[in-house]
Design a protein around this motif. Structure first.
Motif, PDB file in Angstrom:
ATOM      1  N   UNK A   1       0.709  -1.165  -0.053  1.00  0.00           N
ATOM      2  CA  UNK A   1       0.019  -0.044   0.031  1.00  0.00           C
ATOM      3  C   UNK A   1       0.810   1.080  -0.064  1.00  0.00           C
ATOM      4  N   UNK A   2       2.115   1.056   0.105  1.00  0.00           N
ATOM      5  CA  UNK A   2       3.119   2.161  -0.050  1.00  0.00           C
ATOM      6  C   UNK A   2       3.726   2.390  -1.219  1.00  0.00           C
ATOM      7  N   UNK A   3       3.509   1.549  -2.360  1.00  0.00           N
ATOM      8  CA  UNK A   3       4.354   1.632  -3.625  1.00  0.00           C
ATOM      9  C   UNK A   3       4.642   2.962  -4.217  1.00  0.00           C
ATOM     10  N   UNK A   4       3.408   3.975  -4.090  1.00  0.00           N
ATOM     11  CA  UNK A   4       3.743   5.193  -4.860  1.00  0.00           C
ATOM     12  C   UNK A   4       4.242   6.250  -3.856  1.00  0.00           C
ATOM     13  N   UNK A   5       4.486   5.978  -2.588  1.00  0.00           N
ATOM     14  CA  UNK A   5       5.179   6.923  -1.776  1.00  0.00           C
ATOM     15  C   UNK A   5       6.570   7.037  -1.913  1.00  0.00           C
ATOM     16  N   UNK A   6       6.985   8.445  -1.874  1.00  0.00           N
ATOM     17  CA  UNK A   6       8.284   8.742  -1.962  1.00  0.00           C
ATOM     18  C   UNK A   6       9.039   8.474  -0.469  1.00  0.00           C
ATOM     19  N   UNK A   7      10.332   8.040  -0.727  1.00  0.00           N
ATOM     20  CA  UNK A   7      11.083   7.750   0.600  1.00  0.00           C
ATOM     21  C   UNK A   7      10.722   8.693   1.792  1.00  0.00           C
TER      22      UNK A   7
END
Lengths: 476, 245
Positions: free
Chosen positions: B133-139
């Motif tokens: 669910x965090x695939x599109x989040x930036x670091x």
């Protein structure tokens, strides 16, 4: 992956990237504007030539005046003793400070390779002296209009006359004129006493179609009014060449030959051939005229070609150097990132390609913005359309035709009038434009790409030299 | 998997020569978990870099799967890393401008895989570490533990033979550290990875099959439970003969 990474990275360094882009854009914009202005100056120089010698003329041939050449000139007020109080009018039609060429040269030139048309012309000045013989016995004449002893006054009027070859077609001074009243010459009028008068002269002297004018003591009928391009110092009147030759005593001679080349690329070779055929003649093309033109057009040309060009080059070099330095700095800041990518298995060339891609993208964006700025700069020049003047030729004393002499019955009293000065100088006013050519735009885009690649290559070189272990900062 | 013979590494620091490794001999078996401890500056990370082909020894032989890494050119070493070696770093080392999934994809970029397949594999790797669910989040939008999970996914997405971890829990709190080590351990077991981990943390080190101690550039094995049938999860410490380097 490549484009995503590139886009994100430029976005992260937005401020720095914008700085680089604007630097490149200003340089490219300057290149386009200066190139356009230089093209505009070149067009203006062409306009000057066309204004002086007519549209369609690529080369003109003239001869420098020598002593005693040209038409015989002199004012003689009758033979024998002229009585004091005698009124007189004398017309003198002489060449306008130019040497003469044989009319046969025109046909010789027309047969040269790459010559599409040639025509001869005579540029003359008609000077009218009128007044009353003074009653003074001490000899000599005072200055015109009330000077000197006795009751006398003299008036001097002059106007310029061009003898035109009626078979000239699209070559020659009359080719740039527009008939606003009456009609132009018919070829059947080659020996007739018909004249075309310029609109400015007609207005100043209240002339119209059908009016009579006197040229060299001969009455001519005005058959039409012609408008010539504004600012041209062209003739006041035009008459058939044969009549001009006869009235000026220059039968079989012309003082200007107008030549059209079959294409712009052959103008130089035509010019060379004519110089070879007539070694003593002065052969002028629009590019050689450019070097003889003085005035603000000449200054603008120097400005565009010298200062403008070098300024554009300097700004571009500065922009590319700045871009290169900033790219190297960016690579230095991303040492750990590139070291990680190498650790993951990215070959050096892939890392270099990423760095160069970012620099190239900035170069291309800068180029596009620069093209816009260039069009804007050129548009500004077009909108302002500054007036520039160009003066070609130089004032000469009318040594041709001999000095004017005055005196009753041929005797000459002392004093006299100053020699008539006839000017071979032409001043033209043109509006500077700045046309942007496709070549200029392509050059700008090419410069932007090359500059971007050059800037990126330094950063790429820096990235290639990274040792992964050193980049990851593990020097334990 | 690995056989190191007489490996030394020296650095020049000004006028002084730093002997980072002094004649290290080491054999790492397939599927083994080796932890390396030691104080800062004693050569742990240098050894890890050499195992990963990121640095070349001054002398000695480094055999990886029968291939001497010291004889390979830079491009060949890079190709070996691309195919067979996964890395995890203390500071995660994610590309800040790429999303979690894109960061995982960077490990697959050298392998000329079709973009769609690359995205699928990356998504699956993130799912395995619990970050689907965090695939599109930036670091910058992820916690430390989440970033390290992304790094683990990135290291393992290409199914390497070896996983080299340099202080993987160094920047994490205690709770997150246990999660990460637990994740690594389970992945090690499931995939039969060979794992070499540098760590300061004794509780982490004790979970490994073998524990080596780096001191002044020399490696000595302190613990070896490879042949022990009991699990080593609680970190029991069996003293074994050291093989001095």
């Amino acid at each position: 992956m490549f484009f995503t990474y590139l886009r994100r990275e430029l976005s992260r360094r937005r401020r720095q990237a914008s700085f680089i882009v604007m630097g490149i854009a200003v340089g490219i914009g300057l290149v386009i504007t200066v190139t356009a202005a230089a093209a505009g100056v070149k067009d203006a120089q062409g306009t000057v030539l066309h204004s002086l010698y007519g549209v369609g003329t690529d080369v003109t041939v003239t001869q420098k005046a020598t002593a005693g050449s040209g038409a015989p000139a002199g004012f003689r007020v009758g033979g024998g003793s002229a009585k004091a109080g005698t009124k007189f009018t004398r017309d003198n039609l002489v060449g306008a400070g130019m040497g003469t060429l044989k009319a046969s040269s025109v046909s010789a030139i027309s047969q040269l390779k790459h010559v599409s048309a040639a025509a001869g012309g005579l540029t003359l000045t008609d000077t009218r002296l009128s007044g009353t013989i003074p009653s003074s016995t001490s000899g000599g004449f005072g200055a015109p209009s009330g000077g000197g002893g006795g009751s006398s006054s003299f008036k001097i009027n002059s106007f310029s006359v061009d003898g035109v070859d009626l078979s000239a077609g699209k070559v020659g001074v009359l080719s740039s004129g527009k008939i606003t009243s009456g009609h132009t010459f018919y070829t059947s009028e080659a020996n007739s006493d018909d004249a075309l008068v310029t609109s400015d002269y007609a207005t100043a002297n209240s002339l119209k179609t059908g009016s009579a004018v006197t040229i060299a003591g001969t009455k001519f009928t005005v058959i039409g009014i012609v408008t010539v391009p504004a600012g041209t110092s062209s003739a006041d009147m035009f008459i058939p060449l044969a009549r001009a030759q006869a009235l000026a005593g220059l039968k079989g001679y012309v003082n200007t030959i107008y030549v059209a080349a079959d294409s712009a690329s052959n103008i130089s070779s035509v010019s060379a051939e004519i110089s070879s055929l007539l070694p003593k003649a002065t052969v002028t093309t629009s590019s050689s005229l450019a070097s003889e033109v003085s005035g603000s057009l000449s200054s603008a040309g120097s400005l565009a070609n010298n200062l403008g060009k070098w300024l554009a080059v300097a700004v571009l070099i500065a922009a590319f150097c700045l871009a290169a330095l900033l790219m190297m700095a960016a690579v230095s800041r991303r040492v750990r990132e590139f070291g990680t990518l190498k650790a993951l298995g990215w070959q050096s060339r892939r890392v270099i390609a990423q760095v160069m891609g970012e620099a190239l993208a900035m170069g291309v964006i800068g180029g596009v913005v620069g093209v816009g700025l260039g069009f804007g700069g050129a548009g500004l020049v077009d909108a302002l359309a500054p007036k520039l003047s160009a003066t070609a030729g130089s004032p000469t004393a009318a040594s041709s035709g001999g000095a004017g002499s005055f005196g009753p019955g041929g005797g000459g009293g002392g004093g006299g009038f100053s020699k008539l000065a006839a000017s071979a100088e032409h001043t033209v006013t043109v509006h500077l434009t700045a046309p942007v050519t496709v070549e200029a735009v392509l050059l700008a885009v090419l410069l932007a790409i090359v500059g971007g690649l050059a800037a990126g290559s330094l950063g790429g070189w820096r990235a290639a030299r990274l040792r992964p272990a050193a980049a990851l900062g593990r020097l334990e | 998997m690995y056989k190191l013979s007489g490996v030394t590494k020296n650095y020049q620091k000004g006028r002084d020569t730093v002997h980072a490794l002094r004649g290290v001999d080491l054999v790492i078996e397939d599927g083994e978990w080796l932890a390396i401890q030691g104080r800062t500056g004693h050569g742990k990370s240098t050894l890890l870099m050499i195992l990963g082909g990121l640095d070349q020894p001054t002398s000695g032989i480094v055999e990886f799967n029968g291939q001497d890494l010291t004889q390979l050119r830079e491009t060949q070493l890079t190709a070996v890393r691309a195919a067979s070696i996964g890395f995890i770093f203390q500071t995660f080392n994610l590309v800040p401008t790429l999303s979690a999934q894109e960061n995982v994809e960077t490990a697959l970029a050298p392998q000329r895989i079709a973009p769609a397949q690359r995205r699928t594999l990356a998504a699956r790797a993130l799912e395995e570490v619990g970050l689907a669910d965090r695939a599109r989040h930036l670091p910058s939008e992820l916690s430390g533990g989440q970033q390290q999970r992304v790094a683990i996914a990135r290291a393992l997405v290409k199914e390497p033979k070896v996983l080299l971890a340099d202080e993987p829990t160094g920047n994490l709190d205690e709770g997150t550290r246990d999660d990460i080590i637990g994740l690594l351990e389970s992945l090690w077991r499931e995939r039969g990875l060979t794992m070499v981990m540098v760590t300061h943390d004794s509780s982490v080190a004790r979970r490994a099959q073998r524990l080596g101690i780096m001191k002044n550039g020399r490696l000595s094995i302190k613990q070896d439970t490879r042949n022990d049938t009991s699990t080593n999860d609680t970190g029991s410490n069996k003293a074994m003969d050291a093989s001095a380097g």
